[in-house]
Design an enzyme around this catalytic site. Structure first.
Site, short mmCIF file in Angstrom:
data_model
loop_
_atom_site.label_atom_id
_atom_site.label_comp_id
_atom_site.label_asym_id
_atom_site.label_seq_id
_atom_site.Cartn_x
_atom_site.Cartn_y
_atom_site.Cartn_z
N GLU A 192 -5.99 0.78 -29.17
CA GLU A 192 -7.16 1.33 -29.87
C GLU A 192 -6.93 2.77 -30.31
O GLU A 192 -7.70 3.66 -29.97
CB GLU A 192 -8.39 1.24 -28.97
CG GLU A 192 -8.79 -0.18 -28.65
CD GLU A 192 -10.20 -0.27 -28.07
OE1 GLU A 192 -10.67 0.71 -27.49
OE2 GLU A 192 -10.82 -1.34 -28.22
N GLU A 195 -9.47 -8.55 -27.49
CA GLU A 195 -10.42 -8.33 -26.40
C GLU A 195 -11.77 -8.91 -26.77
O GLU A 195 -12.55 -8.28 -27.49
CB GLU A 195 -10.58 -6.83 -26.08
CG GLU A 195 -9.36 -6.21 -25.44
CD GLU A 195 -9.56 -4.73 -25.10
OE1 GLU A 195 -10.72 -4.29 -24.92
OE2 GLU A 195 -8.54 -4.02 -25.03
C1 GAL Z 1 -11.59 -1.35 -24.86
C2 GAL Z 1 -10.26 -0.96 -24.25
C3 GAL Z 1 -10.07 -1.65 -22.91
C4 GAL Z 1 -11.29 -1.45 -22.06
C5 GAL Z 1 -12.52 -1.93 -22.81
C6 GAL Z 1 -13.82 -1.74 -22.07
O1 GAL Z 1 -11.94 -0.52 -25.88
O2 GAL Z 1 -9.21 -1.31 -25.10
O3 GAL Z 1 -8.95 -1.14 -22.28
O4 GAL Z 1 -11.41 -0.11 -21.77
O5 GAL Z 1 -12.65 -1.22 -23.98
O6 GAL Z 1 -13.81 -2.43 -20.90
#
Ligand code: GAL
Length: 886
Positions: free
Chosen positions: A229, A298
């Site tokens: 990110e 994610e």
């Molecule tokens: C995303 C990040 C993850 C984690 C998630 C929130 O933006 O890539 O590593 O932090 O947010 O749980």
């Protein structure tokens, strides 16, 4: 640059690659081909000829795209291709250090049974290289073992090397020593940073190569990730950030893994790196080039918990809806973040203020148990998606509007397979749609999946899987915990303290070897001071950059203050009892995890930066900030290693009355035997304040049940856009009450449990609990589509629609002891609080009583006759049932 896709992938290629070739066959195919010397050649060329970079990228991209010939993993616009075959891949994050190696096989197996193809993990740099050049790949940092276990289970791996990981992990995964490398500037076009990032990334890649773990070598790793990110950072860093991202891409690709790299949330990810999406929904997302597949790295299954915050939950109906929505828009790779969240053992939690539990409301709970119905409903979704795979990978969907809020997304392959997704976007109205000469009922905010473009096998809002309510039951400890206590005095000017004028930043001082830093100073009070007569004590104000602070005046506890994730800074403001002459002010400043996200989070300060001021003296205010301060890093008990078997005998522990005094800065210890059975264990810490826990010398992590969850916990409707503040629980209670004790950390007898309590709690209230299923529930609508029935019909075993069935199943070793509730008709409420509605079949209960009680699991068809006849014809009915497991 012309699109390489037109040069090497054609739909007829694709049609020839039949879906479902076995993994062994695939491996065999690969091994025969071997890692291509062509690839190695180009990798070397990339390294050597810097100016040729652009040319090399194009050639390399072509090579990756034409992978059906030369490499085992490639990609095109539709999907990741494994041995030339496009795949819809379902992945889930399991972070290896957040559980124990003993838990890994079971977690991976449950992930596989849940329908996953891929396990995704970050690589945790600060766990692997705690000091420069000193590596650790042991215990729960045994990355190779973890990857091999996934391989043994027949799963692929997505390795997110980062090495910046965010992840609510201490310092975002960076070792703290990295901050002190001369001239370093994190995550930007900076020589020292790039040197260390490349060194660690190369180390990991080489380690994986040496073990032949990349798919290009016959291993399970099909994808890697570099950075994490970065895009939000690029706004801050501008040209330097853009240069850095180009460098990172080139560096990663140059490592020659033979499998594609991704960058998440990175719209300008340079070719051939695939840019991917992270979020609660990603259907809107398109990759930056038409020849890259649409990937979701994610898909947030829930959210993390912070000390002081409530516990977020994400309804599975909405999660399934978001996934189906992504697939129907051409998505080809989904990773659940997290599939198993686990535990932030030791001091690995980031934030600051991230709880020790990283449960995340994931399909596997913190303890590794199935979270139902989340796990089961997603498993059903994955099976439905897999039935659609031949059509999904074949081309773009045609989208037809069926109403204001309704759509049909239809995928067809040349060979004749057809899959449809029927969607109702309305967040509170049912829809009845006509499509292809049939009528379909769509609940609000739901998608129906039709793998043959005719029969619904799955609707995201109709949960066929059982739900389970869990319980934490105290396990009898012979004679109860028998505590001994050791009280640690506030630090004074001791050998290992040092003195300076002024206030020091905490992380620079401790280098994070401990949460604790003492700030100690003396204050002289003239015997003529007015407050000594009036009794109106002066006020001490302390401004701190965070995160928590305990104040001691002349050895007496004189107050506490703490911040939060949103506002780590704190300000202490309280009257303090000073006396004539010398007074000692000792401030215990506590870090609660280092930040893991935000522009240059590595520069955020912690500790008492001042001013520190006394108000209400005859002279008005006295600023103490610039006087002489003494510092002591860590606690005395930490230096003595009181948490360890050997260290714990280095002091005299008191029993009895001292234990009951509930004073701050107290160490407690006891020993206990491991309870029988295999149910996961936890410590109920609700009677305690704040501190840390160790078992047999290993740190369970920080506890802080005294920090109550502030927020609005209300009802939670699955329908409508989800955000992490939508569905909350635990308001007014401890943010985290239970602390996971891994079974594998225990010996049969003589386990040493050590607790350090900062505030003063009641250790006699601590209990060891086991986690079991309390009760299981099912809510099944009559005529609810099920995959089983679809398959029976497809195989010609039956020729008419079948009734759905209710399945109830307790944990291994448990039995259904009673039926708490059963109603076929129009029952209301949710699992745990069902009630009868206006329509109820009077024999609803009997059949469950007869079929289920005394069994570990049971199945009952949802048909009116079984419940004594239809209690209300022409009304849409459902069954709700709750069975107690014991
Ligand atoms: C995303 C990040 C993850 C984690 C998630 C929130 O933006 O890539 O590593 O932090 O947010 O749980």
């Amino acid at each position: 640059m012309s699109s390489p896709i037109t040069a090497c992938a054609s739909s007829s290629d694709q049609e020839q690659n039949k879906v479902g070739a076995s993994k062994n066959k695939k491996k065999g195919t690969f091994l025969r081909q071997g890692p291509s010397s062509f690839f190695i050649h180009w990798t070397m060329a990339l390294r050597a000829v810097n100016v040729m970079w652009n040319v090399a990228v194009v050639v390399l991209a072509l090579w990756v795209f034409c992978g059906s010939v030369r490499a085992s993993v490639s990609y095109d616009a539709k999907a990741i291709k494994i041995n030339g075959q496009r795949r819809i891949l379902i992945s889930g994050s399991i972070h290896y250090p957040r559980s124990t190696p003993e838990m890994w096989p079971d977690l991976i197996q449950k992930a596989k049974e849940g329908g996953l193809d891929v396990i995704q993990t970050y690589v945790f740099w600060n766990g692997h290289e705690p000091s420069p050049g000193k590596y650790n790949f042991e215990g729960n940092y045994d990355l190779v073992k973890f990857v091999k276990l996934a391989q043994q289970a027949g799963l692929f791996v997505h390795l997110r090397v980062g090495p910046y990981v965010c992840a609510e992990w201490n310092f975002g995964g960076f070792p703290v020593w990295l901050k002190y490398v001369r001239g370093i500037n994190f995550r930007t076009d900076n020589g020292p940073f790039k040197y260390h990032m490349q060194k660690f990334t190369t180390k990991i890649v080489n380690m994986m190569k040496a073990e032949r773990l990349f798919e290009s070598q016959g291993g399970p790793i099909i994808l890697s990730q570099i950075e994490n990110e970065y895009e939000p950072m690029e706004y801050e860093t501008g040209a330097s950030g853009r240069a850095y991202i180009k460098w990172a891409a080139k560096m990663a690709v140059g490592l020659g893994t033979g499998v594609p790299w991704v960058m998440c949330k990175q719209d300008d990810a340079p070719d051939p790196i695939i840019n991917t999406c992270n979020g609660f929904y990603c259907d809107y997302f398109s990759p930056n080039k038409a020849y890259k597949p649409k990937m979701w790295t994610e898909a947030w299954t829930g959210w993390y918990t912070e000390f002081g915050g409530p516990v977020p939950n994400r309804p599975v109906e909405d999660l399934a809806f978001s996934v189906a929505r992504f697939i129907q828009k051409g998505g080809a790779f989904i990773n659940y973040y997290m599939y198993h969240g686990g535990t932030n053992f030791g001091r690995t939690a980031g934030g600051p203020f991230i709880t020790t539990s990283y449960d995340y409301d994931a399909p596997l709970d913190e303890y590794g148990l199935l979270r139902q119905p989340k796990w089961g409903h997603l498993k059903d979704l994955h099976r439905a998606i897999k039935l659609c795979e031949p059509a999904l990978v074949s081309g773009n969907p045609t989208v037809t509007k069926l109403g204001n809020y309704e759509e049909a997304h239809v995928f067809r392959s040349k060979s004749g397979s057809c899959a449809a997704f029927l969607t109702n976007y309305h967040s509170n109205a049912f829809a009845k749609v006509s499509w292809g000469n049939m009528h379909y009922n769509l609940p609000p905010w739901s998608i129906s999946v039709l793998p043959d473009c005719k029969n619904t096998v799955y609707n995201t809002a109709r949960v066929g899987a059982q739900s389970a309510r869990m319980k934490m039951t105290p396990v009898p400890i012979h004679g109860g915990f028998s505590w001994q206590a050791y009280n640690e005095e506030p630090a004074g000017y001791e050998d290992n303290s040092f003195t300076m004028a002024g206030l020091l930043e905490q992380i620079n001082t401790t280098r994070d070897v401990s949460d604790y830093l003492w700030y100690i100073t003396d204050v002289n009070i003239n015997s003529k001071e007015g407050f000594l007569r009036s009794g109106k004590y002066p006020t001490l104000t302390v401004q701190s950059a965070g995160h928590a602070l305990h104040v001691f005046v002349n050895g007496q506890p004189s107050g506490t203050a703490y911040g939060s994730l949103e506002f780590p800074k704190l300000s202490f403001n309280q009257g303090v009892k000073l006396r004539a002459g010398a007074n000692r002010i000792a401030l215990l400043s506590i870090a609660v995890g280092l930040p893991n996200v935000g522009p240059h989070f590595e520069r955020w300060n912690a500790g008492v930066l001042g001013p520190v001021t006394l108000y209400g003296l005859d002279e008005g205010k006295r600023d103490l900030s610039w006087q002489k301060w003494s510092y002591k890093i860590g606690l005395k008990g930490e230096a003595l290693r009181l948490h360890s078997l050997t260290g714990s005998s280095s002091v005299e522990w008191a029993e009895g009355s001292l234990v009951a005094r509930k004073q701050p800065l107290t160490w407690y210890k006891t020993t206990f035997s491991a309870p029988a059975g295999s149910a996961p264990l936890a410590l109920d810490m609700n009677s305690m304040g704040k501190g840390q826990i160790w078992i047999n010398g290993q740190s369970i992590g920080r506890y802080w049940p005294a920090y109550k969850a502030a927020g609005a916990c209300g009802g939670c409707n699955y329908a409508g856009t989800y955000g992490e503040k939508k569905c909350l629980s635990n308001c007014g209670e401890a943010s985290q009450r239970w602390y996971h004790v891994p079974r594998s950390w225990l010996n049969p007898t003589g386990n040493l449990l050590v607790i350090f309590e900062e505030w003063g709690g009641n250790p006699n209230g601590i209990s060891l609990v086991r986690r079991d299923i309390d009760s299981v529930c099912a809510i099944i609508y009559e005529w609810q589509p099920t995959l089983m029935n679809y398959q029976m019909q497809a195989s010609g075993k039956v020729n008419k629609p079948l009734r759905p069935k209710a399945h109830l199943s307790c944990s291994l070793g448990q039995k259904i002891s009673s039926i708490k509730f059963a109603s076929f008709g129009t029952p209301e409420g949710i699992c745990g609080s069902f009630r009868e509605g206006s329509c109820h079949a009077f024999h609803s209960y009997d059949v469950f009583q007869k079929t289920c009680v005394g069994q570990n699991s049971c199945t009952v068809p949802v048909t009116p006759e079984i419940f004594g006849g239809d209690p209300c014809p022409s009304v849409m009915k459902k069954l709700s049932v709750e069975a107690i497991c014991s």
